[in-house]
Design a protein around this motif. Structure first.
Motif, short mmCIF file in Angstrom:
data_model
loop_
_atom_site.label_atom_id
_atom_site.label_comp_id
_atom_site.label_asym_id
_atom_site.label_seq_id
_atom_site.Cartn_x
_atom_site.Cartn_y
_atom_site.Cartn_z
N ASP A 58 3.98 35.47 -1.15
CA ASP A 58 5.24 34.99 -0.93
C ASP A 58 6.39 35.44 -1.40
O ASP A 58 7.23 36.46 -1.18
CB ASP A 58 5.41 33.16 -1.38
N LYS A 59 6.11 35.53 -2.93
CA LYS A 59 7.31 36.58 -3.86
C LYS A 59 7.18 38.05 -3.48
O LYS A 59 8.61 38.71 -3.72
CB LYS A 59 6.26 36.91 -5.50
N ALA A 61 7.22 39.25 -0.68
CA ALA A 61 8.50 39.39 0.87
C ALA A 61 9.68 39.13 0.15
O ALA A 61 10.52 39.61 0.76
CB ALA A 61 7.87 38.35 1.34
N ALA A 62 10.06 38.42 -0.92
CA ALA A 62 11.33 38.07 -1.38
C ALA A 62 11.91 38.76 -2.18
O ALA A 62 12.88 39.49 -2.29
CB ALA A 62 11.17 36.55 -2.41
N GLY A 64 11.03 41.95 -1.69
CA GLY A 64 10.84 43.88 -0.29
C GLY A 64 9.86 43.82 -0.75
O GLY A 64 10.12 45.55 0.17
N HIS A 67 7.54 42.99 3.95
CA HIS A 67 7.95 42.63 5.11
C HIS A 67 7.45 41.05 5.27
O HIS A 67 6.75 40.73 5.60
CB HIS A 67 8.08 43.38 6.77
N LYS A 68 8.47 40.33 5.53
CA LYS A 68 8.14 38.78 5.82
C LYS A 68 7.60 38.18 6.83
O LYS A 68 7.07 37.39 6.65
CB LYS A 68 10.03 38.19 5.60
N ASN A 69 7.32 39.26 7.78
CA ASN A 69 6.54 38.94 8.38
C ASN A 69 5.22 39.47 8.27
O ASN A 69 4.28 38.96 8.73
CB ASN A 69 6.45 39.77 10.44
N ALA A 71 3.67 39.38 5.29
CA ALA A 71 3.92 37.89 4.26
C ALA A 71 3.55 37.29 5.06
O ALA A 71 1.99 36.24 4.85
CB ALA A 71 4.61 38.06 3.93
N ALA A 72 4.46 36.56 6.27
CA ALA A 72 3.40 35.21 7.31
C ALA A 72 2.28 35.51 8.57
O ALA A 72 1.08 35.19 8.11
CB ALA A 72 4.57 35.20 8.47
#
Length: 91
Positions: A58-59, A61-62, A64, A67-69, A71-72
């Motif tokens: 999560d860190k 992704a936050a 950068g 990418h947030k996807n 990370a998911a």
């Protein structure tokens, strides 16, 4: 090598960011491996290892780094592995 002053500075910045991102990505891999190993061993700190791995993902992704996807997807794959999914689903 660049002759333009702003490009020289940009190259320095990119190198610093690359090293920072490399360290963050490496730590994600380490934390995921630790969580998977703890779950496989039936260790009593497996919940803590999982929590740490997810926190690092999560860190990253936050900030950068990833990418947030992505990370998911990584979190989903990790949870699936620890819940008894296929043990070969490694990235």
């Amino acid at each position: 090598m660049a002759n333009i002053k702003s490009q020289i500075k940009r190259n320095r910045q990119n190198e610093r960011r690359r090293l920072r991102n490399k360290a963050a990505r490496s730590e994600i891999k380490t934390r995921v491996k630790t969580a998977v190993k703890a779950a496989a061993d039936g260790s009593d700190n497996r919940a803590e290892a999982l929590r740490t791995a997810i926190k690092r993902i999560d860190k990253a992704a936050a900030k950068g780094v990833i990418h947030k996807n992505q990370a998911a997807n990584r979190k989903s794959r990790l949870m699936k592995r620890l819940a008894g999914g296929s043990p070969t689903a490694e990235s």
